[in-house]
Write a protein that holds these residues in place. Structure first.
Motif, PDB file in Angstrom:
ATOM      1  N   ILE A 194      38.382  42.391  41.887  1.00 38.24           N
ATOM      2  CA  ILE A 194      38.584  41.247  41.001  1.00 38.24           C
ATOM      3  C   ILE A 194      38.950  41.726  39.590  1.00 38.24           C
ATOM      4  CG2 ILE A 194      37.375  39.359  39.811  1.00 38.24           C
ATOM      5  CD1 ILE A 194      35.873  38.843  42.415  1.00 38.24           C
ATOM      6  N   PHE A 195      38.275  42.781  39.170  1.00 41.11           N
ATOM      7  CA  PHE A 195      38.582  43.323  37.842  1.00 41.11           C
ATOM      8  C   PHE A 195      39.802  44.245  37.900  1.00 41.11           C
ATOM      9  CE2 PHE A 195      34.110  42.262  37.612  1.00 41.11           C
ATOM     10  CZ  PHE A 195      34.070  41.552  36.433  1.00 41.11           C
ATOM     11  N   GLY A 196      39.811  45.134  38.882  1.00 38.71           N
ATOM     12  CA  GLY A 196      40.858  46.162  38.941  1.00 38.71           C
ATOM     13  C   GLY A 196      42.256  45.598  39.074  1.00 38.71           C
ATOM     14  N   SER A 197      42.370  44.349  39.566  1.00 36.40           N
ATOM     15  CA  SER A 197      43.700  43.804  39.814  1.00 36.40           C
ATOM     16  C   SER A 197      44.223  42.954  38.662  1.00 36.40           C
ATOM     17  CB  SER A 197      43.674  42.960  41.089  1.00 36.40           C
ATOM     18  OG  SER A 197      42.829  41.849  40.903  1.00 36.40           O
ATOM     19  N   VAL A 198      43.442  42.834  37.594  1.00 36.94           N
ATOM     20  CA  VAL A 198      43.932  42.060  36.449  1.00 36.94           C
ATOM     21  C   VAL A 198      44.899  42.927  35.652  1.00 36.94           C
ATOM     22  CG1 VAL A 198      43.289  40.849  34.334  1.00 36.94           C
ATOM     23  CG2 VAL A 198      41.821  40.696  36.324  1.00 36.94           C
TER      24      VAL A 198
END
Lengths: 417, 256
Positions: A194-198
């Motif tokens: 969720i974080f890594g793909s922003v």
């Protein structure tokens, strides 16, 4: 209802140039979310090490960590509920999931995982339920009758406890724990995704993020199980001392068993800790070496205003110090307790530095934002996304554990699991 | 039929699957099928900003806030204007007091007084939602509350947004925020309620200098399209792969 509240304005202060709409939108509850999911996943993985890989040395703590992960489970979703601007619409992602979004599947993954944990607990404790039903059979009192009824419901009508059926239970536990490990890792790696793909966020965007999250999750989960286990055993010991005196044999038995469990768990704790730190350092080195456009601002955040948070509190106090404590020969209970507390703190700081640190700089790379955690609430929002909300989330698993443990005693440890 | 426990559980699982199946069947569409379902539109809105004409009066911001009912005294805004001042030492200073709602009334920038003789260049850059062709915000919305209309406008369904803020995080341009009253994600809609009735967007109409214009980029005879196709235009942050549809004339490399 129609109050005018600019979300984030309350706790964000700005420095130099930021876009007008930039605030710390993802605040403390989004720090809590990966922290709590991590604890769930970690606790479950610890119990599975015994059930699947037959790590006999973990037998004692496995039962406890399984029940504890059940108590932690509802709490993993709680921060999200407290964070949503429209909490009454929390079920919408299940109704109209938009699968290109990394968070649309949260409900599905979470519920799958919940089912696995619940069924595993059921298979582990089925024998206990049946025995309780039989034991309470002739009781007259209202409370005891109610208790028997609850146990009767919990058995789901499966009353056979002959050895052959118990063997089947055991097999089911093993299979569920086996499926549970990848699902637990997925649940948490997914939080990392969720974080890594922003892509808009220079600090978050990294393919290593899910793996880093899993490793630190297991670390924090094991640490929390160890700490809670120590506290509960110390309490039991104290009770034994009060009742029978310092020199009694039972006190020595508790002490010996406790130390054994703890020193064996700490071996696993250390190896996961090493893996977690290595990945985090790799990520850091890679960013510095490739020095993309965003590196200037990232560097000024990491080595500048967040230096204490990242290098002193997270890596130093939260990783290095406990590692040294655990590695040094002559481990004592007191030292291990200190180490687990520091590790839990370190993982919390890691979540903090990712979530808050990722919003500490403007998307324009020309300014900074500072986060001020609301301590004393003066509105629903400052309670939910302030210290009050944090304490609520942190205390709930223990309250739940108290009640769950009434029906699935996980701290006695005489019975065969 | 004998209803054993095993039987019952088995049937329950089948039942649960049967209940969920129609829901999922609705959702799984291949991109090709989805594209076929949405008929190819011959309208694609695009925005053109001529930064060389902007004087930073802020009338566009004022008009936008009033038109779109964004509480006037809150710092959040659907559109804003940035001021860039480059000095001889090579430094860039940027500010946008209150989103430039009241224009730029002070020569001071972020509390710093700049010597006029030191300034080598200075300019204004209006900002708004880029209505990207591959919008990151639409991709990350977990419930599909933010979506792209066939004419390219990226919109938010206020009745379905859960307020998770993921779209706000995903937008590289910082155009999104939570509406202070409705408590859902909010952004520039190109004044969809106006343009779909043949009117001008509020900011376009309010600009006294013709800085802001809108047109249909699929129509080669559209005056805005003609400029975009014949002049040297730039877009913001194309490295994110979002294919923004707000085009800038006279864009400086220092613009963030």
């Amino acid at each position: 209802m129609n109050d005018i509240i600019v979300h984030g304005l309350e706790w964000t202060s700005k420095d130099l140039f930021t876009y007008p709409n930039e605030f710390i939108y993802w605040s403390i509850q989004i720090v809590m979310y990966p922290y709590m999911t991590g604890l769930v996943a970690g606790a479950f993985v610890l119990s599975s090490l015994y059930h699947v890989f037959d790590q006999k040395d973990l037998k004692e703590i496995a039962r406890f960590s399984l029940v504890f992960s059940l108590a932690l489970l509802p709490v993993a979703a709680m921060p999200l509920l407290l964070h949503l601007q429209q909490p009454l619409r929390a079920m919408h992602p299940l109704m109209t999931p938009h699968f290109t979004s990394a968070i649309s599947a949260f409900g599905i993954v979470f519920l799958t995982y919940a089912l696995i944990v619940i069924s595993e607990v059921w298979f582990v404790y089925r024998r206990h339920f049946v025995e309780q039903v039989k034991e309470l059979a002739g009781e007259k009192g209202f409370g005891l009758r109610m208790k028997r009824n609850i146990f009767q419901i919990l058995t789901l009508g499966a009353m056979d406890i002959e050895p052959e059926f118990l063997a089947k239970d055991k097999k089911a536990v093993r299979i569920l724990a086996g499926i549970g490990i990848p699902v637990a890792c997925f649940l948490h790696g997914y939080a990392g995704f969720i974080f890594g793909s922003v892509k808009a966020n220079a600090l978050w965007m990294s393919p290593l993020m899910p793996v880093i999250f899993i490793m630190s999750a297991v670390v924090s989960g094991i640490a929390l199980c160890m700490l809670t286990y120590i506290i509960i055993m110390e309490y039991k010991k104290l009770k034994a001392v009060m009742a029978k005196g310092m020199g009694d044999e039972s006190v020595q038995v508790i002490r010996g068993a406790e130390m054994e469990v703890i020193s064996k768990s700490s071996r696993y704790l250390m190896s996961f800790l090493v893996a977690a730190i290595s990945l985090e350092i790799l990520d850091l080195i890679f960013r510095g070496y490739t020095a993309m456009k965003s590196w200037d601002i990232l560097r000024s955040v990491m080595y500048g205003k967040d230096f204490v948070n990242i290098f002193i509190l997270q890596y130093g106090l939260g990783n290095l110090v406990p590692f040294i404590i655990l590695v040094l020969p002559g481990r004592t209970l007191r030292r291990v307790t200190l180490a687990t507390v520091l590790i839990l703190f370190g993982v919390f700081m890691m979540r903090w530095n990712v979530v808050i640190g990722g919003q500490a700089f403007s998307l324009s790379f020309s300014g900074f934002m500072h986060y001020h955690l609301p301590i004393i609430p003066h509105s629903l929002e400052t309670f939910k996304e302030g210290l009050g909300g944090v304490l609520l989330v942190l205390s709930t698993p223990y309250i739940l554990f108290y009640f769950i443990n009434k029906f699935t005693p996980s701290l006695g440890g005489q019975r065969e699991g | 039929m004998k209803c054993s426990r095993r039987n019952f559980l088995q049937k329950s699982i089948y039942g649960a699957l049967a209940v969920t199946l129609p829901l999922t069947a609705f959702k799984i569409l291949s991109p090709g099928e989805a594209a076929a379902a949405l008929k190819e539109s011959n309208l694609r809105w695009a925005f053109l900003v001529d930064t060389r004409k902007c004087v930073g009066c802020g009338l566009c911001v004022k008009a936008c806030k009033n038109e779109n009912e964004i509480p006037y005294d809150t710092p959040v805004t659907r559109t804003w204007v940035e001021r860039y001042v480059v000095t001889r030492d090579g430094k860039t200073r940027i500010d946008s007091p209150n989103g430039a709602r009241d224009g730029f009334t002070s020569p001071e920038m972020l509390g710093e007084k700049i010597d006029e003789k030191e300034i080598t260049k200075a300019f204004f850059v209006p900002k708004l939602c880029n209505h990207c062709a591959t919008p990151a915000c639409v991709q990350v919305c977990p419930v599909g509350a933010t979506y792209q209309a066939p004419d390219g406008a990226v919109l938010v369904d206020r009745t379905w947004c859960i307020g998770c803020g993921y779209c706000i995080m995903a937008c590289p341009y910082g155009v999104r925020f939570f509406h202070p009253v409705h408590k859902v994600a909010e952004k520039c809609t190109f004044c969809y309620h106006r343009i779909s009735k043949g009117m001008q967007a509020a900011c376009v109409q309010a600009c006294p200098f013709g800085v802001r214009q809108m047109g249909n980029i699929k129509d080669p005879d559209d005056p805005v399209t003609k400029i975009i196709m014949s002049e040297r235009v730039g877009v913001l942050k194309d490295e994110y792969g979002t294919k923004p549809h707000v085009f800038y004339l006279g864009l400086d490399e220092r613009v963030r």
